[in-house]
Each structure stands twice: as C-alpha cells, then as structure tokens.
Design an enzyme around this catalytic site. Structure first.
Site, PDB file in Angstrom:
ATOM      1  N   LYS A  58      28.316 -33.765  45.014  1.00 15.77           N
ATOM      2  CA  LYS A  58      29.257 -32.667  45.317  1.00 15.77           C
ATOM      3  C   LYS A  58      30.665 -33.228  45.511  1.00 15.77           C
ATOM      4  O   LYS A  58      31.634 -32.720  44.950  1.00 15.77           O
ATOM      5  CB  LYS A  58      28.812 -31.940  46.589  1.00 15.77           C
ATOM      6  CG  LYS A  58      29.887 -31.027  47.143  1.00 15.77           C
ATOM      7  CD  LYS A  58      29.635 -30.564  48.563  1.00 15.77           C
ATOM      8  CE  LYS A  58      29.924 -31.512  49.655  1.00 15.77           C
ATOM      9  NZ  LYS A  58      31.149 -31.311  50.441  1.00 15.77           N
ATOM     10  N   ASN A  59      30.782 -34.295  46.299  1.00 16.08           N
ATOM     11  CA  ASN A  59      32.118 -34.787  46.641  1.00 16.08           C
ATOM     12  C   ASN A  59      32.802 -35.508  45.482  1.00 16.08           C
ATOM     13  O   ASN A  59      34.023 -35.673  45.487  1.00 16.08           O
ATOM     14  CB  ASN A  59      32.065 -35.679  47.888  1.00 16.08           C
ATOM     15  CG  ASN A  59      31.865 -34.846  49.148  1.00 16.08           C
ATOM     16  OD1 ASN A  59      31.963 -33.618  49.100  1.00 16.08           O
ATOM     17  ND2 ASN A  59      31.573 -35.487  50.262  1.00 16.08           N
ATOM     18  N   ARG A 108      37.803 -26.480  52.476  1.00 18.84           N
ATOM     19  CA  ARG A 108      38.886 -27.392  52.811  1.00 18.84           C
ATOM     20  C   ARG A 108      39.243 -28.322  51.657  1.00 18.84           C
ATOM     21  O   ARG A 108      40.385 -28.699  51.466  1.00 18.84           O
ATOM     22  CB  ARG A 108      38.442 -28.195  54.036  1.00 18.84           C
ATOM     23  CG  ARG A 108      39.569 -28.576  54.870  1.00 18.84           C
ATOM     24  CD  ARG A 108      39.371 -29.788  55.681  1.00 18.84           C
ATOM     25  NE  ARG A 108      40.691 -30.333  55.921  1.00 18.84           N
ATOM     26  CZ  ARG A 108      41.265 -31.219  55.131  1.00 18.84           C
ATOM     27  NH1 ARG A 108      40.639 -31.683  54.094  1.00 18.84           N
ATOM     28  NH2 ARG A 108      42.483 -31.634  55.395  1.00 18.84           N
ATOM     29  N   CYS A 116      38.492 -27.687  60.981  1.00 17.20           N
ATOM     30  CA  CYS A 116      37.153 -27.149  60.838  1.00 17.20           C
ATOM     31  C   CYS A 116      36.322 -27.744  61.955  1.00 17.20           C
ATOM     32  O   CYS A 116      36.828 -28.519  62.765  1.00 17.20           O
ATOM     33  CB  CYS A 116      36.568 -27.448  59.465  1.00 17.20           C
ATOM     34  SG  CYS A 116      36.127 -29.161  59.245  1.00 17.20           S
ATOM     35  N   ARG A 149      41.377 -32.221  60.759  1.00 22.49           N
ATOM     36  CA  ARG A 149      41.640 -32.280  59.320  1.00 22.49           C
ATOM     37  C   ARG A 149      43.129 -32.142  58.951  1.00 22.49           C
ATOM     38  O   ARG A 149      43.517 -31.184  58.269  1.00 22.49           O
ATOM     39  CB  ARG A 149      40.820 -31.223  58.558  1.00 22.49           C
ATOM     40  CG  ARG A 149      39.377 -31.021  59.013  1.00 22.49           C
ATOM     41  CD  ARG A 149      38.462 -32.179  58.781  1.00 22.49           C
ATOM     42  NE  ARG A 149      38.298 -32.684  57.456  1.00 22.49           N
ATOM     43  CZ  ARG A 149      37.343 -32.354  56.610  1.00 22.49           C
ATOM     44  NH1 ARG A 149      36.475 -31.443  56.936  1.00 22.49           N
ATOM     45  NH2 ARG A 149      37.249 -32.934  55.442  1.00 22.49           N
ATOM     46  N   PRO A 150      43.966 -33.086  59.389  1.00 23.56           N
ATOM     47  CA  PRO A 150      45.393 -33.022  59.037  1.00 23.56           C
ATOM     48  C   PRO A 150      45.633 -33.301  57.552  1.00 23.56           C
ATOM     49  O   PRO A 150      44.728 -33.791  56.862  1.00 23.56           O
ATOM     50  CB  PRO A 150      46.014 -34.148  59.882  1.00 23.56           C
ATOM     51  CG  PRO A 150      44.891 -35.093  60.145  1.00 23.56           C
ATOM     52  CD  PRO A 150      43.617 -34.294  60.142  1.00 23.56           C
ATOM     53  N   VAL A 151      46.839 -32.990  57.056  1.00 23.87           N
ATOM     54  CA  VAL A 151      47.162 -33.252  55.637  1.00 23.87           C
ATOM     55  C   VAL A 151      48.421 -34.115  55.498  1.00 23.87           C
ATOM     56  O   VAL A 151      49.013 -34.181  54.430  1.00 23.87           O
ATOM     57  CB  VAL A 151      47.328 -31.941  54.815  1.00 23.87           C
ATOM     58  CG1 VAL A 151      46.017 -31.211  54.680  1.00 23.87           C
ATOM     59  CG2 VAL A 151      48.398 -31.048  55.411  1.00 23.87           C
ATOM     60  N   ASP A 152      48.808 -34.788  56.589  1.00 23.74           N
ATOM     61  CA  ASP A 152      50.045 -35.593  56.545  1.00 23.74           C
ATOM     62  C   ASP A 152      50.013 -36.642  55.437  1.00 23.74           C
ATOM     63  O   ASP A 152      51.035 -36.928  54.809  1.00 23.74           O
ATOM     64  CB  ASP A 152      50.284 -36.260  57.915  1.00 23.74           C
ATOM     65  CG  ASP A 152      49.093 -37.091  58.365  1.00 23.74           C
ATOM     66  OD1 ASP A 152      47.964 -36.566  58.363  1.00 23.74           O
ATOM     67  OD2 ASP A 152      49.281 -38.279  58.701  1.00 23.74           O
ATOM     68  N   LEU A 153      48.860 -37.218  55.166  1.00 18.88           N
ATOM     69  CA  LEU A 153      48.791 -38.280  54.144  1.00 18.88           C
ATOM     70  C   LEU A 153      48.926 -37.690  52.737  1.00 18.88           C
ATOM     71  O   LEU A 153      49.477 -38.325  51.838  1.00 18.88           O
ATOM     72  CB  LEU A 153      47.496 -39.077  54.285  1.00 18.88           C
ATOM     73  CG  LEU A 153      47.337 -39.790  55.649  1.00 18.88           C
ATOM     74  CD1 LEU A 153      45.943 -40.392  55.793  1.00 18.88           C
ATOM     75  CD2 LEU A 153      48.406 -40.875  55.824  1.00 18.88           C
ATOM     76  N   ASP A 173      29.289 -38.901  56.738  1.00 19.39           N
ATOM     77  CA  ASP A 173      28.494 -37.763  56.239  1.00 19.39           C
ATOM     78  C   ASP A 173      26.995 -37.970  56.424  1.00 19.39           C
ATOM     79  O   ASP A 173      26.206 -37.075  56.078  1.00 19.39           O
ATOM     80  CB  ASP A 173      28.802 -37.517  54.752  1.00 19.39           C
ATOM     81  CG  ASP A 173      30.219 -37.004  54.551  1.00 19.39           C
ATOM     82  OD1 ASP A 173      30.836 -36.559  55.532  1.00 19.39           O
ATOM     83  OD2 ASP A 173      30.718 -37.060  53.408  1.00 19.39           O
ATOM     84  N   ARG A 183      26.455 -25.070  50.951  1.00 18.94           N
ATOM     85  CA  ARG A 183      27.737 -25.595  50.456  1.00 18.94           C
ATOM     86  C   ARG A 183      27.542 -26.923  49.729  1.00 18.94           C
ATOM     87  O   ARG A 183      28.334 -27.251  48.845  1.00 18.94           O
ATOM     88  CB  ARG A 183      28.689 -25.837  51.642  1.00 18.94           C
ATOM     89  CG  ARG A 183      29.318 -24.579  52.193  1.00 18.94           C
ATOM     90  CD  ARG A 183      30.375 -24.930  53.198  1.00 18.94           C
ATOM     91  NE  ARG A 183      31.147 -26.052  52.708  1.00 18.94           N
ATOM     92  CZ  ARG A 183      31.677 -27.001  53.469  1.00 18.94           C
ATOM     93  NH1 ARG A 183      31.536 -26.965  54.763  1.00 18.94           N
ATOM     94  NH2 ARG A 183      32.367 -27.990  52.924  1.00 18.94           N
TER      95      ARG A 183
END
Ligand code: EPU
Length: 426
Positions: A22-23, A91, A115, A120-124, A309, A401
């Site tokens: 999936k990933n 996400r 979540c 779950r930041p998105v700064d990178l 995971d 999912r």
C-alpha cells in the site's frame, strides 16, 4: 458500517499470498501524474487508501482503469487543485504535492491535519518545495505552492526532529525529476517504498541515484514517459501475518514476500524463540511458533530499523508472551491507542512517554473493541485470534484502508472470522 467477529483459539495453518505494498503504491500512483503518457502499475492492493488515491487522480482529470490488481492511468490534462473533501480522507494525499508541482508548477493541497497516531506536521514537505524555488503560502488551511519560474535543483537536508521523512523524500524526488539541474537530498528516507518509487520514476526516464541510502541525487530531465511497473510486496502486511503465525499458528507460509525488507521483524521474532525459515530466493517464508516464547524489546527506527507500522502488532504478540516486553516508538511517540483496547481484553500494559511496558498474561479474553487506526486494528485482530471467546472489532474501515481482504486471508488459514454489518453508532 461493518465489524469483524473473531472467535479466538483457532490454530492457523496453511499458505497466504501477500499483496502489493500500500505505502509503495500511493506515491507511485500519484507519480503517474508526471507524464501525459499511459502508465500501468501492477499488484496495486485493493484497499480503500489506493481507491481514494485513484478517485483523487480521476477528479484531477486523469483517466483511471482498474482490473485484477492492475491500474492504468493516463493523465493528459490535469488540474492542480486538490479539495479538502479529497485530502481529509487520507493523509498520504500530501504526496500529490511533488507531482503536481513538477507538472503544473503550482498546486493547492489542503493541510491534511493530525491523526490518531500523532501530530503529522508538513514542515519538511514545505522545506522541500521551497528548496526547489517554489513559494509556499498557507491560507485557510490550504498549502498554496507556486513556482512560476520553474523548479531548480538544490541541495536539501531533509532531516526533521524525528528523523527522515518517507513521503517528504518521495515528494522532493518527484518534484526534482523534472526540475532544472541537480538535486541532492541528504538525510533521505531509505525505506523500500522510496526505492520502489525511484525504480518507477527511473523506468519513466528519470535520472536518480542513491535511492535506499541517505543521499539521493536526482538529475532533472525535460520529460517523463510511459511505463509498466510492478509494486513491491507489502512488508507490513507480511510482518502482520508473521506476528499472527507466531501468536496462533502451527506452520504458516507466506508467499510473495521480500526477505531483505523483513530483516528487523524476522530478527525480533527469532529472538523471541520463533522459527522463521525463508526459501533460497527469499520470497517465501514459513513461521513456526515457539512452544515457549520469550519476551522482547523494540525501539522503532527508520528503515532498516524496526518499523513503527509493526509495533502495535508486536504489542499484541507480547501481550501473551511470558515476561516483560518493552515497546518504544521514537517515530510516532503517541501511537499507543491500541493499548487501551488490548487492556480491555485482559492485557497488562503500561504506557508512558512513548513507551509501552507489557507484562505477558496467560490469556486474553474476547471483548467488543474499537479500531482507532490502521495498525492498531491489525493488533486487535491478532489479539482476537489468540483470545478465549469472541471479539467484535468495530470501525472496520480503519483496517480496510491498508489490508487487502484480511478476513478472507485469515479464514483461508483456519481462523474463525466473519465480517458482519455493524449497527453500532460511530
Ligand atoms: N515529520 C515531520 N515533518 C514533516 C513530515 C514528517 O516532523 O514534514 C515527522 C513525523 O511526524 C514523524 C517522522 O517525521 O515523526 C516520520 O514521518 P514520515 O514523514 O516518514 O511519515 P509519512 O511519510 O507521512 C509514511 C507511511 C506511514 C509510516 C511512516 C513512517 C505512507 C503512506 N505512510 O508516512 O505509514 O508510519 O511513513 O515509516 O507511506 C501506515 O501505513 O500505517 C502508516 C502510518
């Protein structure tokens, strides 16, 4: 809505085919937007996350066909604006950022938000876009990114406080393949899913070296072309079945695995006394559960370390393994929601500061439980297989999912498991 009803105490025996990852599939499907030529992706698992991704690609204007695990995407004309409705369901839709930016030189991606497994930041991801010369603005919860003068290769150090970022590395790689000049990603994520994406992009004509190491070098090209790619096996699904086999099995064989991707999980299970036997090619593994397993210790780490995971599933395994086991998650320190549900089934677990201390109990007992996220729900299924009596797992959509037909696969190796309509309020 649906629930899983598991009657515990059955012995698992037989063979299971592991699905495609999936990933790995999610960024690869997004990367199909990088060309206007047809792209074929094989062994895409039929799970709701890949379905959401395909829906979004369709809504952005791509033509999408799916049959027997094969997906064909043609992205002739595409839009660059993703909606909150699309993104909030998953996400991982942040990985549309790289391909949209490369192809359209602008994109709007609503912030996915946190979540249950953490902030779950998105700064990178933002750092990656800015490094290539894009302007990033956040307005009304939407990331608005534009590079009207084109993207330019750069040296980017992508390490965050919690280590490298998988989808951040993917985004930067996908944006850089069509940028002018050379991009060097330092502290890149080394996960096999990043390597699979790099193989996919290379098969489209991209020039990428070093994927699978912490330094990836990308030479931008003018255009990418059509390709036909087969996704790698899902190492987390395989690990989950390995844990199930160690808990409740008597000789379970998994086909279509990759030994190299399973090193950390294999080592841990062996340390706990279980027997793990791969064929010569490393694509088939048999797990024989230990008669007297011993406790273990996990500290999650970026690949090739122990995967975050897999920690929930191992916590379920440790719940009935004699002795004291310790699980520390350094990547998502808040990812312990499964512990309170496992405790309702009789587990003895203390969670404190990103660490769970598990004292193995003789038995778990079936109970109604709530799935809180994908891997937490897998942990509950494993505990339910081992428990005495019946467990009902509600909010099944979490497990759907990321696990393709988990109930059918477990049923085929002897589990007493059924999927039923659920009238419980959500
Ligand atoms: N992080 C930042 N800033 C960012 C991005 C990440 O600080 O901009 C932090 C995260 O908060 C976390 C660490 O960096 O502490 C690593 O997160 P990463 O970005 O690697 O996570 P991801 O790429 O969003 C993927 C998987 C997750 C898996 C993580 C870690 C996909 C679609 N998702 O997420 O898978 O847990 O890598 O290996 O590939 C799952 O399948 O259940 C799942 C959650």
């Amino acid at each position: 809505m649906e629930k899983l009803v598991v009657h515990g105490g059955c012995t698992l025996r037989g063979t299971v085919n592991i699905s495609g990852s999936k990933n790995a599939s999610l960024p690869i499907l997004a990367a199909a937007l990088l060309t206007d030529e047809p792209v074929v992706v094989r062994r895409v698992p039929d799970v709701s996350d890949t379905n959401y991704m395909l829906q979004i690609l369709g809504q952005l204007g791509a033509s999408v066909e799916r049959y027997s695990g094969i997906v064909r995407i043609v992205a002739k004309e595409i839009d660059s604006v993703a909606t909150y409705e699309q993104v909030r369901k998953m996400r991982a839709s942040i990985c549309l950022m790289g391909p949209l930016l490369a192809r359209k030189l602008e994109c709007h991606i609503p912030l996915p938000g946190g979540c249950v497994i953490g902030d779950r930041p998105v700064d990178l991801h933002i750092r990656a876009a800015e490094a290539l010369g894009a302007k990033v603005e956040i307005a009304s919860g939407v990331l608005k990114i534009a590079a009207p003068n084109g993207l330019k290769g750069a040296n980017v150090e992508l390490r965050g406080d919690n280590g490298p970022t998988v989808l951040g590395t993917d985004n930067l790689m996908m944006a850089a393949v069509l940028a002018k000049g050379t991009t060097v990603i330092d502290s890149a994520a080394c996960e096999p899913e990043v390597v699979d994406l790099a193989h996919f992009l290379t098969s489209m004509g991209a020039k990428i070296e070093g994927a699978g190491t912490s330094r990836i070098v990308i030479q931008g090209v003018e255009k990418l072309h059509s390709t036909d790619h087969t996704v790698i096996p899902d190492r987390i699904e395989a690990g989950t079945f390995m844990a199930a086999a160690a808990m409740a099995g008597d000789g379970v064989t998994l086909r279509r695995v990759c030994r190299e991707h399973l090193t950390a999980v294999t080592r841990l299970l062996e340390e706990c006394g279980h027997t793990i036997c791969f064929n010569k090619e490393g694509d088939v593994v048999t797990i024989v559960a230990a008669k007297n397993p011993t406790s273990g210790k996990i500290v999650t780490a970026p690949y090739p370390g122990f995967p975050t995971d897999m920690q929930a599933q191992m916590t379920a395994l440790f719940a009935t393994t004699p002795g004291i086991s310790v699980v520390k998650d350094t990547i998502f320190p808040q990812r312990f929601m499964h512990c309170s549900e496992l405790k309702r089934m009789g587990a003895d677990i203390k969670v404190d500061n990103g660490r769970a201390v598990i004292t193995g109990v003789k038995k778990l007992s079936g109970a109604p439980v709530m799935a809180s996220d994908l891997r937490a729900s897998a942990a509950l299924v494993l505990a339910a297989l081992k428990a005495e009596g019946t467990t009902e797992i509600h909010r099944l959509y979490h497990i759907d999912r990321g696990y393709e037909m988990i109930d059918e696969k477990l049923l085929s190796i002897g589990a007493a498991i059924e999927r039923k309509p659920d009238d419980e309020e959500d």
